[in-house]
Design a protein around this motif. Structure first.
Motif, PDB file in Angstrom:
ATOM      1  N   THR A 148     -16.583 -13.890  15.382  1.00 10.28           N
ATOM      2  CA  THR A 148     -15.542 -13.045  15.951  1.00 10.28           C
ATOM      3  C   THR A 148     -14.202 -13.746  15.777  1.00 10.28           C
ATOM      4  O   THR A 148     -14.092 -14.951  15.991  1.00 10.28           O
ATOM      5  CB  THR A 148     -15.817 -12.790  17.445  1.00 10.28           C
ATOM      6  N   LEU A 149     -13.199 -12.992  15.380  1.00 11.34           N
ATOM      7  CA  LEU A 149     -11.878 -13.562  15.120  1.00 11.34           C
ATOM      8  C   LEU A 149     -11.007 -13.533  16.365  1.00 11.34           C
ATOM      9  O   LEU A 149     -10.997 -12.546  17.114  1.00 11.34           O
ATOM     10  CB  LEU A 149     -11.188 -12.798  13.996  1.00 11.34           C
ATOM     11  N   ASP A 150     -10.271 -14.609  16.569  1.00  9.06           N
ATOM     12  CA  ASP A 150      -9.275 -14.652  17.629  1.00  9.06           C
ATOM     13  C   ASP A 150      -8.056 -13.849  17.199  1.00  9.06           C
ATOM     14  O   ASP A 150      -7.816 -13.639  16.004  1.00  9.06           O
ATOM     15  CB  ASP A 150      -8.855 -16.095  17.911  1.00  9.06           C
ATOM     16  N   PRO A 151      -7.241 -13.403  18.148  1.00  9.84           N
ATOM     17  CA  PRO A 151      -5.984 -12.766  17.771  1.00  9.84           C
ATOM     18  C   PRO A 151      -5.156 -13.702  16.893  1.00  9.84           C
ATOM     19  O   PRO A 151      -5.174 -14.920  17.072  1.00  9.84           O
ATOM     20  CB  PRO A 151      -5.300 -12.510  19.115  1.00  9.84           C
ATOM     21  N   GLY A 152      -4.439 -13.134  15.926  1.00 10.14           N
ATOM     22  CA  GLY A 152      -3.633 -13.968  15.053  1.00 10.14           C
ATOM     23  C   GLY A 152      -3.336 -13.278  13.744  1.00 10.14           C
ATOM     24  O   GLY A 152      -3.632 -12.087  13.554  1.00 10.14           O
ATOM     25  N   ILE A 153      -2.754 -14.033  12.829  1.00  7.40           N
ATOM     26  CA  ILE A 153      -2.419 -13.557  11.487  1.00  7.40           C
ATOM     27  C   ILE A 153      -3.332 -14.256  10.493  1.00  7.40           C
ATOM     28  O   ILE A 153      -3.481 -15.489  10.531  1.00  7.40           O
ATOM     29  CB  ILE A 153      -0.946 -13.841  11.151  1.00  7.40           C
ATOM     30  N   TYR A 154      -3.932 -13.482   9.589  1.00  6.54           N
ATOM     31  CA  TYR A 154      -4.930 -14.010   8.664  1.00  6.54           C
ATOM     32  C   TYR A 154      -4.631 -13.556   7.237  1.00  6.54           C
ATOM     33  O   TYR A 154      -4.000 -12.508   7.020  1.00  6.54           O
ATOM     34  CB  TYR A 154      -6.331 -13.506   9.038  1.00  6.54           C
ATOM     35  N   GLY A 155      -5.138 -14.350   6.299  1.00  7.91           N
ATOM     36  CA  GLY A 155      -5.084 -13.982   4.898  1.00  7.91           C
ATOM     37  C   GLY A 155      -6.445 -14.185   4.255  1.00  7.91           C
ATOM     38  O   GLY A 155      -7.143 -15.166   4.541  1.00  7.91           O
ATOM     39  N   LEU A 156      -6.838 -13.239   3.406  1.00  8.54           N
ATOM     40  CA  LEU A 156      -8.133 -13.308   2.739  1.00  8.54           C
ATOM     41  C   LEU A 156      -7.948 -12.889   1.288  1.00  8.54           C
ATOM     42  O   LEU A 156      -7.514 -11.769   1.010  1.00  8.54           O
ATOM     43  CB  LEU A 156      -9.135 -12.379   3.428  1.00  8.54           C
ATOM     44  N   PHE A 184      -3.955  -9.298  13.950  1.00 12.98           N
ATOM     45  CA  PHE A 184      -4.834  -8.718  14.958  1.00 12.98           C
ATOM     46  C   PHE A 184      -4.282  -9.078  16.330  1.00 12.98           C
ATOM     47  O   PHE A 184      -4.182 -10.252  16.676  1.00 12.98           O
ATOM     48  CB  PHE A 184      -6.253  -9.262  14.772  1.00 12.98           C
ATOM     49  N   ASP A 185      -3.892  -8.066  17.096  1.00 13.06           N
ATOM     50  CA  ASP A 185      -3.288  -8.272  18.415  1.00 13.06           C
ATOM     51  C   ASP A 185      -3.896  -7.262  19.383  1.00 13.06           C
ATOM     52  O   ASP A 185      -3.275  -6.251  19.732  1.00 13.06           O
ATOM     53  CB  ASP A 185      -1.771  -8.105  18.340  1.00 13.06           C
ATOM     54  N   PRO A 186      -5.128  -7.517  19.818  1.00 12.61           N
ATOM     55  CA  PRO A 186      -5.867  -6.501  20.587  1.00 12.61           C
ATOM     56  C   PRO A 186      -5.259  -6.178  21.942  1.00 12.61           C
ATOM     57  O   PRO A 186      -5.565  -5.131  22.521  1.00 12.61           O
ATOM     58  CB  PRO A 186      -7.255  -7.126  20.738  1.00 12.61           C
ATOM     59  N   LYS A 239     -13.626  -1.022  25.987  1.00  9.04           N
ATOM     60  CA  LYS A 239     -14.301  -2.306  25.829  1.00  9.04           C
ATOM     61  C   LYS A 239     -13.401  -3.386  25.233  1.00  9.04           C
ATOM     62  O   LYS A 239     -13.731  -4.565  25.282  1.00  9.04           O
ATOM     63  CB  LYS A 239     -15.530  -2.138  24.933  1.00  9.04           C
ATOM     64  N   GLY A 240     -12.270  -2.961  24.671  1.00  6.70           N
ATOM     65  CA  GLY A 240     -11.396  -3.903  23.985  1.00  6.70           C
ATOM     66  C   GLY A 240     -11.709  -3.942  22.498  1.00  6.70           C
ATOM     67  O   GLY A 240     -12.805  -3.579  22.059  1.00  6.70           O
ATOM     68  N   ASP A 241     -10.742  -4.400  21.717  1.00  9.90           N
ATOM     69  CA  ASP A 241     -10.885  -4.458  20.263  1.00  9.90           C
ATOM     70  C   ASP A 241     -11.524  -5.775  19.832  1.00  9.90           C
ATOM     71  O   ASP A 241     -11.269  -6.824  20.427  1.00  9.90           O
ATOM     72  CB  ASP A 241      -9.520  -4.354  19.584  1.00  9.90           C
ATOM     73  N   THR A 242     -12.318  -5.718  18.765  1.00 11.43           N
ATOM     74  CA  THR A 242     -12.893  -6.929  18.182  1.00 11.43           C
ATOM     75  C   THR A 242     -12.792  -6.856  16.663  1.00 11.43           C
ATOM     76  O   THR A 242     -12.931  -5.790  16.068  1.00 11.43           O
ATOM     77  CB  THR A 242     -14.366  -7.137  18.574  1.00 11.43           C
ATOM     78  N   MET A 243     -12.549  -8.016  16.048  1.00 10.89           N
ATOM     79  CA  MET A 243     -12.623  -8.145  14.601  1.00 10.89           C
ATOM     80  C   MET A 243     -13.559  -9.297  14.281  1.00 10.89           C
ATOM     81  O   MET A 243     -13.590 -10.312  14.992  1.00 10.89           O
ATOM     82  CB  MET A 243     -11.250  -8.400  13.984  1.00 10.89           C
ATOM     83  N   CYS A 244     -14.319  -9.146  13.202  1.00 10.82           N
ATOM     84  CA  CYS A 244     -15.302 -10.145  12.815  1.00 10.82           C
ATOM     85  C   CYS A 244     -15.208 -10.409  11.316  1.00 10.82           C
ATOM     86  O   CYS A 244     -14.700  -9.587  10.553  1.00 10.82           O
ATOM     87  CB  CYS A 244     -16.714  -9.684  13.171  1.00 10.82           C
ATOM     88  N   TYR A 245     -15.759 -11.560  10.916  1.00 14.23           N
ATOM     89  CA  TYR A 245     -15.699 -11.955   9.505  1.00 14.23           C
ATOM     90  C   TYR A 245     -16.989 -12.652   9.099  1.00 14.23           C
ATOM     91  O   TYR A 245     -17.582 -13.413   9.862  1.00 14.23           O
ATOM     92  CB  TYR A 245     -14.527 -12.912   9.265  1.00 14.23           C
TER      93      TYR A 245
END
Length: 273
Positions: free
Chosen positions: A145-153, A8-10, A128-134
């Motif tokens: 809300t997730l910070d920019p970065g690389i994630y695995g689930l 995620f790199d908004p 408004k900018g991008d957002t990702m949540c979990y």
């Protein structure tokens, strides 16, 4: 079961706001529609579960309006047969006019109605900018809300270091390091190759303890990114790229039959945000 990796790199201005690669693991006999735009709503793109009583649910989808959601089941020894279908968690978010964090807060109060799950939401917006949540229903934490970065689930909470997740995240990270040098088509192929890695990641006591008697008969096969047993395994690879301008590349490689017949479909569109 499923596994998802994403970057995620908004604030990206030259590359990708989102790079996502996912596998859907399911019984081969479960009826499923391959990814396509919905007939009654051509803004939404996803595969669809067609299991009786679960029709219309999905594990991963994106809309032209800038909404994305992805689901994994939480590995647990037993599941309640009368629980609500988890696939509707994705479908409902894609169709409702509510932002991801608000939606997840609502879902967190209803989590007991479902068997264990993890849910990721994304809202893309040029203004408004991008957002990702979990949200993980088996976590004691509130939706976040997730910070920019690389994630695995995988099939535990976000970033739980199962060996297959750690291994896959490294392969995913190595692949996306080339993203500026590769065409979107070649990047997609690199990521599909990652998701089809069949190396067993054994032993993994954390996964075994969480799944107990349910997972032990297939523990070895399940420890690979690409799962294959006689009746259950990886049926779909999906790669989603969202570039800085809002252009989406959605590629699905889906199993037509367990004897290794596959179909690849690709869709491209612009986000209306």
């Amino acid at each position: 079961m499923c596994i998802i990796f994403f970057q995620f790199d908004p604030h990206s201005v030259s590359a990708y706001r989102l790079i996502l690669a996912a596998n859907r693991d399911e019984y081969y006999s479960r009826p499923t529609m391959p990814a396509d735009f919905w007939g009654n709503n051509n803004d939404i793109l996803s595969g669809l579960d067609m299991e009786k009583g679960r029709e219309g649910g999905t594990w991963l989808g994106i809309s032209k309006k800038g909404k994305l959601a992805a689901l994994t089941n939480y590995l647990q020894p037993t599941n309640r047969l009368n629980a609500l279908g988890r696939g509707y968690l994705v479908t409902n978010f894609l169709t409702e006019k509510v932002d991801g964090l608000t939606y997840l807060k609502k879902i967190s109060s209803e989590g007991h109605l479902y068997n264990g799950f993890n849910l990721i939401t994304a809202d893309f917006s040029n203004t408004k900018g991008d957002t990702m949540c979990y949200y993980g229903s088996k976590s004691s934490q509130e939706p976040k809300t997730l910070d920019p970065g690389i994630y695995g689930l995988a099939n535990s909470l976000l970033e739980t270091p199962w060996k297959k997740l750690v291994h896959g995240k490294k392969l995913f990270t190595d692949a996306i390091k080339q993203s500026n040098e590769l065409s979107p088509e070649n990047l997609v192929q690199e990521l599909i190759s990652v998701m089809n890695n069949e190396e067993f990641q054994m032993p993994d006591t954390d996964m075994e303890e969480q799944g107990q008697d349910f997972i032990r008969p297939i523990l070895k096969e399940f420890s690979a990114l690409f799962v294959r047993t006689s009746s259950y395994g990886t049926r779909t690879n999906t790669v989603i790229l969202v570039d800085a301008k809002g252009h989406v590349t959605f590629t699905e490689r889906t199993m037509l039959s367990p004897d290794n017949q596959w179909k690849v479909s690709s869709f491209q569109f612009e986000l209306e945000i």
